[in-house]
Design an enzyme around this catalytic site. Structure first.
Site, short mmCIF file in Angstrom:
data_model
loop_
_atom_site.label_atom_id
_atom_site.label_comp_id
_atom_site.label_asym_id
_atom_site.label_seq_id
_atom_site.Cartn_x
_atom_site.Cartn_y
_atom_site.Cartn_z
N ASN A 1 -37.26 15.99 40.02
CA ASN A 1 -38.64 15.61 41.00
C ASN A 1 -39.33 16.35 42.05
OD1 ASN A 1 -39.04 12.88 38.78
ND2 ASN A 1 -37.23 12.27 39.74
N ARG B 1 -49.79 -5.05 43.25
CA ARG B 1 -48.35 -5.85 42.74
C ARG B 1 -48.47 -7.06 43.94
NH1 ARG B 1 -43.99 -0.52 42.47
NH2 ARG B 1 -46.82 -0.14 41.62
N GLY C 1 -47.38 13.74 33.41
CA GLY C 1 -46.13 12.44 32.70
C GLY C 1 -47.90 11.49 31.82
N GLY C 2 -47.66 9.97 31.26
CA GLY C 2 -48.03 9.63 30.50
C GLY C 2 -48.08 8.43 29.99
N MET C 3 -47.95 7.72 31.35
CA MET C 3 -47.23 6.05 31.53
C MET C 3 -47.97 4.92 30.68
SD MET C 3 -44.99 5.96 34.43
CE MET C 3 -46.64 6.40 35.96
N TYR D 1 -38.25 13.67 22.79
CA TYR D 1 -39.09 14.21 23.74
C TYR D 1 -38.34 15.91 23.39
CZ TYR D 1 -38.71 15.71 28.60
OH TYR D 1 -39.27 16.04 29.22
#
Lengths: 400, 400
Positions: free
Chosen positions: B167, B230, B304-306, B81
């Site tokens: 957030n 899910r 983000g880049g999950m 990071y």
């Protein structure tokens, strides 16, 4: 057939009355490259003849000197380009579209409307000011508002004029609108005291690429230029360097870890320089590598996708390095900047006249013979376009 | 050990003289989660004790109530990071870094410097105003300038406060800075008479995602929310809808051609609406699909880049659809907007107090026992973090 006449003689001869021209127009036949259905460019193009109607008010009678072929034209014919030529149902038994986005024409006459006679003279040269007007034809009537007159004071060659309206403006805008590199811009980063600015581009030997090299040179901006390797690579490198390229690398050289090219490039830029702009007409993995060399807040501008793959850009470049990826398409820009375009075109014409901006290498194809013969010629031209990337092709209708 | 005391009683008791606090500080021991080398989060974290030094001028003594764990903390520990906690060589036999970017603390005292005593009172709650300050510890001395006091007038729960600083501001900025959707913005597109605005986002059940849903709802902006399928998908959909989500789709539903989802989404937006913003924390092919639904001149903002893959974006979106792809990282933004941040935090706190912005689902882990026992606990917490995406974990040091 109405022929071009000496400029001095014809100057304004139709401007007070269009009657004499109108007398001629009934008999002028245009020969045009058309298609009636999208498809394979080597198969769907054909030669077509039609008679020009009388000029409407504000319309200009043009004789095309050269019609340019650009890579995007292939996509237009295939039907995958967002901008399409008009479908004409007034010029033959079935609806057809006349091809051609770029070219140069001579003014043979016009019909006064209070404006056109102030701005134009017979014998003037014009380039296209709107997209997809149909430049691959011998003659046409077009509204004056769609045309950009070239300055008579700094005459360009036909080849220079035929390659002026699309690629050099694309280069100019990409060097101006995302990172301010044009020294005439009040916010220009190239002003005295600022860091020396650099640009990196792929497809550097494209018609846009060579314009980028020369404009950057004229504006004091360094360039790092990426090209595909080829047997004549040394020749190509010398050619681009002669136009003002600071550094030319093949993609292999650029991506090679052995060469340690990334460190070399950082050395070239040095601490007194910065690189905030990357120009992309290819795609593929070297696009991301170009972006990694940009300073914080860098801009990636895409104007083509020759590799036909999606751009693959790591999220971290956007999140942490503040990269912005955007695109440029001249057709979008001109719609909102009609006046700025006129000024830019005059500046570009002056740069060409002064020798600071050379046209790309061109080859003129003479279209001649029966419609069947020309249709065959067109198929061969398109085949050549698809095979490789030779010189830029310019079409010229040989007088019958 | 110095304990929190009733706010009224302690109010300003150290503000006229820090001597009494200084008397205590020598004996305060902080327990902290540290690492001395980057690496596997389940192995390199350990519990550490150190004595707090005397307060310097302008410093504040904090007792941490909750230290939040965010997905990015994993990357910090791994060393991948860009923002890293300070390496401290003053708190033990070897240099260590104290983990933790987000959390809530109570003010136990401060050392006057002409400013801090005007802005803070003992007993106030603060959140972090600078990155990587080390929130996973029980006590700390920190400069007042790095802290954001929470308004005592609209008290938040500890869980609300511990999830407020990263957030929700990320969501707020992403809905404000790229396409003006905040109704307080003079250029807001959501103003009366304008088209109804829509946003599409993936990872919609992330902590940022649920803040986006609720802020958009509060600002009159419609949301289309993409989540992974899910077993409990119906439950998740209901939950997001209860927060204000207009539409929730799994990625499979979104990409399915059978469902004709693209047409459906266009119907939802309708002619009176437009969608100019896409928010991305995943990557992968559905990111490009989101962008295809944006209107001309759309913005893709990646935070983000999950999926851990490059963004794959077709050049045509940039060239012809005028897409701009950029990123957002709160740490970058706060550096240049310190005052705007304070205002935003107050607005966010008010939204939380009024019930319009609910915190994400959280779970408090009580750290207790010997250093060895806490080190073992941390390893288990990290294992759970890596395995799945349960509730957001908040660390609390249990008093000894």
């Amino acid at each position: 057939m109405l022929r071009s006449q000496p400029q001095k003689l014809l100057r304004r001869c139709f401007s007070s009355s269009a009657a004499s021209l109108a007398g001629h127009t009934g008999s002028v036949e245009s020969r045009a490259v058309v298609f009636s259905e999208h498809g394979d460019p080597t198969r769907v193009l054909r030669a077509h003849r039609y008679r020009l109607p009388k000029l409407d008010k504000g319309q200009v009678r043009l004789r095309f000197e050269l019609g340019s072929i650009n890579p995007a034209d292939i996509n237009v014919i295939q039907g995958v380009y967002p901008s399409k030529p008009a479908v004409r149902d007034d010029i033959g038994p079935e609806p057809v579209s006349i091809m051609g986005n770029e070219g140069v024409a001579t003014v043979e006459g016009f019909e006064e409307d209070g404006t056109v006679e102030q701005k134009l003279e017979v014998g003037d040269r014009v380039v296209m000011g709107a997209p997809q007007l149909g430049t691959w034809q011998s003659h046409a009537n077009m509204p004056f508002t769609s045309l950009i007159p070239l300055p008579a004071s700094s005459p360009l060659s036909l080849r220079q004029a035929a390659t002026l309206a699309i690629n050099p403006p694309t280069a100019w805008r990409m060097l101006s609108d995302f990172v301010p590199l044009n020294p005439e811009d009040p916010n220009a980063l190239t002003k005295q005291g600022g860091k020396k600015q650099w640009v990196i581009q792929n497809g550097a030997n494209s018609a846009v690429g060579v314009a980028v090299i020369q404009l950057a040179k004229a504006w004091g901006v360094g360039t790092i230029n990426l090209v595909r390797s080829r047997p004549s690579i040394d020749e190509l490198k010398s050619h681009l360097e002669s136009l003002g390229a600071d550094h030319v690398l093949t993609y292999d050289e650029f991506l090679s870890r052995e060469n340690n090219t990334r460190s070399k490039i950082k050395e070239w830029i040095g601490k007194d320089g910065e690189m905030r702009l990357a120009l992309n007409c290819v795609g593929g993995k070297e696009t991301a590598e170009m972006c990694k060399l940009l300073s914080l807040d860098g801009k990636l501008v895409t104007y083509g996708g020759m590799a036909k793959t999606a751009l693959a850009l790591p999220p971290s470049l956007f999140i942490f390095r503040k990269l912005t990826s955007t695109g440029f398409w001249l057709s979008n820009w001109v719609q909102t900047h009609p006046e700025e375009r006129q000024t830019m075109m005059q500046s570009l014409a002056a740069l060409v006249s002064s020798g600071k901006l050379k046209e790309p290498e061109t080859e003129v194809v003479e279209l001649k013979g029966t419609d069947e013969e020309v249709t065959q010629q067109l198929s061969e031209v398109m085949k050549k376009m698809e095979e490789g990337r030779g010189k830029k092709t310019l079409l010229h209708w040989k007088d019958e």
